[in-house]
Design a protein around this motif. Structure first.
Motif, PDB file in Angstrom:
ATOM      1  N   GLY A  29       0.797  -1.225   0.000  1.00 52.65           N
ATOM      2  CA  GLY A  29       0.000   0.000   0.000  1.00 52.65           C
ATOM      3  C   GLY A  29       0.824   1.267   0.000  1.00 52.65           C
ATOM      4  N   VAL A  30       1.976   1.219  -0.707  1.00 48.22           N
ATOM      5  CA  VAL A  30       2.875   2.377  -0.752  1.00 48.22           C
ATOM      6  C   VAL A  30       3.215   2.727  -2.194  1.00 48.22           C
ATOM      7  N   THR A  31       3.872   3.855  -2.376  1.00 49.07           N
ATOM      8  CA  THR A  31       4.292   4.342  -3.687  1.00 49.07           C
ATOM      9  C   THR A  31       5.522   3.583  -4.171  1.00 49.07           C
ATOM     10  N   TYR A  32       5.581   3.375  -5.492  1.00 43.00           N
ATOM     11  CA  TYR A  32       6.741   2.762  -6.134  1.00 43.00           C
ATOM     12  C   TYR A  32       7.467   3.805  -6.977  1.00 43.00           C
ATOM     13  N   ALA A  33       8.793   3.759  -6.956  1.00 42.37           N
ATOM     14  CA  ALA A  33       9.619   4.602  -7.828  1.00 42.37           C
ATOM     15  C   ALA A  33      10.596   3.714  -8.586  1.00 42.37           C
ATOM     16  N   GLU A  34      10.715   3.948  -9.879  1.00 43.14           N
ATOM     17  CA  GLU A  34      11.635   3.211 -10.747  1.00 43.14           C
ATOM     18  C   GLU A  34      13.024   3.833 -10.614  1.00 43.14           C
ATOM     19  N   PRO A  60      25.802  10.289  -7.998  1.00 45.39           N
ATOM     20  CA  PRO A  60      24.626  11.167  -8.015  1.00 45.39           C
ATOM     21  C   PRO A  60      23.309  10.393  -8.132  1.00 45.39           C
ATOM     22  N   TRP A  61      23.348   9.250  -8.791  1.00 43.20           N
ATOM     23  CA  TRP A  61      22.175   8.399  -8.905  1.00 43.20           C
ATOM     24  C   TRP A  61      21.768   7.865  -7.531  1.00 43.20           C
ATOM     25  N   LEU A  62      22.724   7.324  -6.787  1.00 43.35           N
ATOM     26  CA  LEU A  62      22.443   6.799  -5.458  1.00 43.35           C
ATOM     27  C   LEU A  62      21.954   7.901  -4.524  1.00 43.35           C
ATOM     28  N   ASP A  63      22.556   9.081  -4.620  1.00 49.85           N
ATOM     29  CA  ASP A  63      22.136  10.196  -3.767  1.00 49.85           C
ATOM     30  C   ASP A  63      20.692  10.597  -4.057  1.00 49.85           C
ATOM     31  N   ALA A  64      20.315  10.605  -5.332  1.00 49.64           N
ATOM     32  CA  ALA A  64      18.937  10.963  -5.705  1.00 49.64           C
ATOM     33  C   ALA A  64      17.946   9.934  -5.163  1.00 49.64           C
ATOM     34  N   ILE A  65      18.292   8.661  -5.267  1.00 47.81           N
ATOM     35  CA  ILE A  65      17.424   7.609  -4.728  1.00 47.81           C
ATOM     36  C   ILE A  65      17.350   7.730  -3.208  1.00 47.81           C
ATOM     37  N   GLY A  66      18.479   7.986  -2.577  1.00 45.35           N
ATOM     38  CA  GLY A  66      18.504   8.158  -1.124  1.00 45.35           C
ATOM     39  C   GLY A  66      17.631   9.316  -0.666  1.00 45.35           C
ATOM     40  N   ARG A  67      17.658  10.420  -1.398  1.00 45.83           N
ATOM     41  CA  ARG A  67      16.803  11.564  -1.048  1.00 45.83           C
ATOM     42  C   ARG A  67      15.330  11.198  -1.191  1.00 45.83           C
ATOM     43  N   TRP A  68      14.991  10.466  -2.260  1.00 43.17           N
ATOM     44  CA  TRP A  68      13.609  10.025  -2.435  1.00 43.17           C
ATOM     45  C   TRP A  68      13.196   9.149  -1.250  1.00 43.17           C
ATOM     46  N   ALA A  69      14.044   8.191  -0.894  1.00 43.36           N
ATOM     47  CA  ALA A  69      13.742   7.278   0.214  1.00 43.36           C
ATOM     48  C   ALA A  69      13.595   8.039   1.526  1.00 43.36           C
ATOM     49  N   HIS A  70      14.448   9.004   1.761  1.00 42.27           N
ATOM     50  CA  HIS A  70      14.368   9.816   2.982  1.00 42.27           C
ATOM     51  C   HIS A  70      13.012  10.526   3.060  1.00 42.27           C
ATOM     52  N   GLY A  71      12.549  11.036   1.929  1.00 40.89           N
ATOM     53  CA  GLY A  71      11.269  11.727   1.884  1.00 40.89           C
ATOM     54  C   GLY A  71      10.067  10.817   2.099  1.00 40.89           C
ATOM     55  N   ARG A  72      10.273   9.516   2.003  1.00 38.81           N
ATOM     56  CA  ARG A  72       9.193   8.539   2.179  1.00 38.81           C
ATOM     57  C   ARG A  72       9.235   7.869   3.554  1.00 38.81           C
ATOM     58  N   ALA A  73      10.199   8.236   4.395  1.00 41.41           N
ATOM     59  CA  ALA A  73      10.418   7.531   5.661  1.00 41.41           C
ATOM     60  C   ALA A  73       9.182   7.474   6.552  1.00 41.41           C
ATOM     61  N   ASP A  74       8.328   8.489   6.506  1.00 45.09           N
ATOM     62  CA  ASP A  74       7.160   8.515   7.381  1.00 45.09           C
ATOM     63  C   ASP A  74       5.939   7.807   6.800  1.00 45.09           C
ATOM     64  N   ARG A  75       6.032   7.349   5.543  1.00 46.46           N
ATOM     65  CA  ARG A  75       4.871   6.697   4.928  1.00 46.46           C
ATOM     66  C   ARG A  75       5.226   5.466   4.095  1.00 46.46           C
ATOM     67  N   GLY A  76       6.490   5.118   4.030  1.00 49.58           N
ATOM     68  CA  GLY A  76       6.927   3.932   3.306  1.00 49.58           C
ATOM     69  C   GLY A  76       6.995   4.151   1.806  1.00 49.58           C
ATOM     70  N   GLY A  77       7.609   3.214   1.143  1.00 51.12           N
ATOM     71  CA  GLY A  77       7.754   3.274  -0.302  1.00 51.12           C
ATOM     72  C   GLY A  77       8.606   2.121  -0.778  1.00 51.12           C
ATOM     73  N   VAL A  78       8.600   1.921  -2.077  1.00 45.42           N
ATOM     74  CA  VAL A  78       9.430   0.894  -2.698  1.00 45.42           C
ATOM     75  C   VAL A  78      10.121   1.533  -3.885  1.00 45.42           C
ATOM     76  N   VAL A  79      11.427   1.316  -3.979  1.00 47.09           N
ATOM     77  CA  VAL A  79      12.214   1.836  -5.101  1.00 47.09           C
ATOM     78  C   VAL A  79      13.142   0.731  -5.595  1.00 47.09           C
ATOM     79  N   SER A  80      13.284   0.644  -6.897  1.00 47.92           N
ATOM     80  CA  SER A  80      14.232  -0.326  -7.453  1.00 47.92           C
ATOM     81  C   SER A  80      15.587   0.347  -7.597  1.00 47.92           C
ATOM     82  N   CYS A  81      16.626  -0.395  -7.266  1.00 47.48           N
ATOM     83  CA  CYS A  81      18.006   0.106  -7.360  1.00 47.48           C
ATOM     84  C   CYS A  81      18.913  -1.110  -7.241  1.00 47.48           C
ATOM     85  N   SER A  82      19.805  -1.297  -8.180  1.00 44.92           N
ATOM     86  CA  SER A  82      20.648  -2.489  -8.149  1.00 44.92           C
ATOM     87  C   SER A  82      21.384  -2.634  -6.821  1.00 44.92           C
ATOM     88  N   ALA A  83      21.900  -1.547  -6.243  1.00 42.51           N
ATOM     89  CA  ALA A  83      22.548  -1.556  -4.923  1.00 42.51           C
ATOM     90  C   ALA A  83      23.490  -2.751  -4.765  1.00 42.51           C
TER      91      ALA A  83
END
Length: 177
Positions: A29-34, A60-83
């Motif tokens: 029940g959360v947002t997904y980001a590609e 810069p790619w990892l930092d952008a994904i990290g910022r997105w994830a930080h912004g979702r910390a209070d409501r959850g989310g799913v993002v794909s990233c090879s990591a």
């Protein structure tokens, strides 16, 4: 879980991050980001030409994904990233400390076959060896789970959600003597 986690769906190219991620997000029940959408154009051009990215390309790619994830910390989310490397996951956690990793794993032959049937993706199959060479599986001190990619996307997503959200019917731990 009171607040859904922010989940990074990780793994080598071809494991199904882009397919499984939205299914897991829907079940949670959360947002997904590609994650590929966070790449600067130079990274996409480099990979499209068959050249693996280096750590400077990924920063810069990892930092952008990290910022997105930080912004979702209070409501959850799913993002794909090879990591693929521990250092990449550490960089993501520096931006969003509560991340949980969902490592999609599978047999190289199966993944190569799936990559060979993809249409319109910029990652060529010839980069799969570099992906496996770079991969550092989750360490025991990293928050996350591994899920095998055999089966249908729905079966894989169901296993992933079950692993991320342990069943309430799981046996309680034995009390210490």
């Amino acid at each position: 879980m009171s607040t859904p986690p922010v989940v990074v769906v990780m793994g080598v190219a071809g494991t199904g991050k882009t397919t499984i991620g939205p299914l897991v997000a829907a079940q949670l029940g959360v947002t997904y980001a590609e994650g590929d959408d966070f790449h600067p154009p130079a990274n996409i051009a480099k990979m499209s030409a068959g050249t693996p990215l280096d750590d400077a390309d990924r920063a810069p790619w990892l930092d952008a994904i990290g910022r997105w994830a930080h912004g979702r910390a209070d409501r959850g989310g799913v993002v794909s990233c090879s990591a693929l490397k521990r250092s990449y996951r550490d960089r993501l956690r520096a931006e969003a400390p509560g991340l949980v990793f969902l490592h999609l794993t599978g047999d190289r032959a199966l993944i190569e076959d799936r990559m060979g049937h993809r249409q319109g993706h910029f990652m060529p199959t010839k980069l799969l060896d570099s992906q496996f060479a770079t991969l550092q599986p989750l360490g025991p001190d990293e928050s996350g789970v591994e899920v095998d990619v055999r089966g249908t996307p729905e079966e894989i997503a169901a296993r992933a959600v079950a692993a991320l959200r342990p069943s309430a019917s799981a046996p309680a731990p034995e009390p210490a003597p």
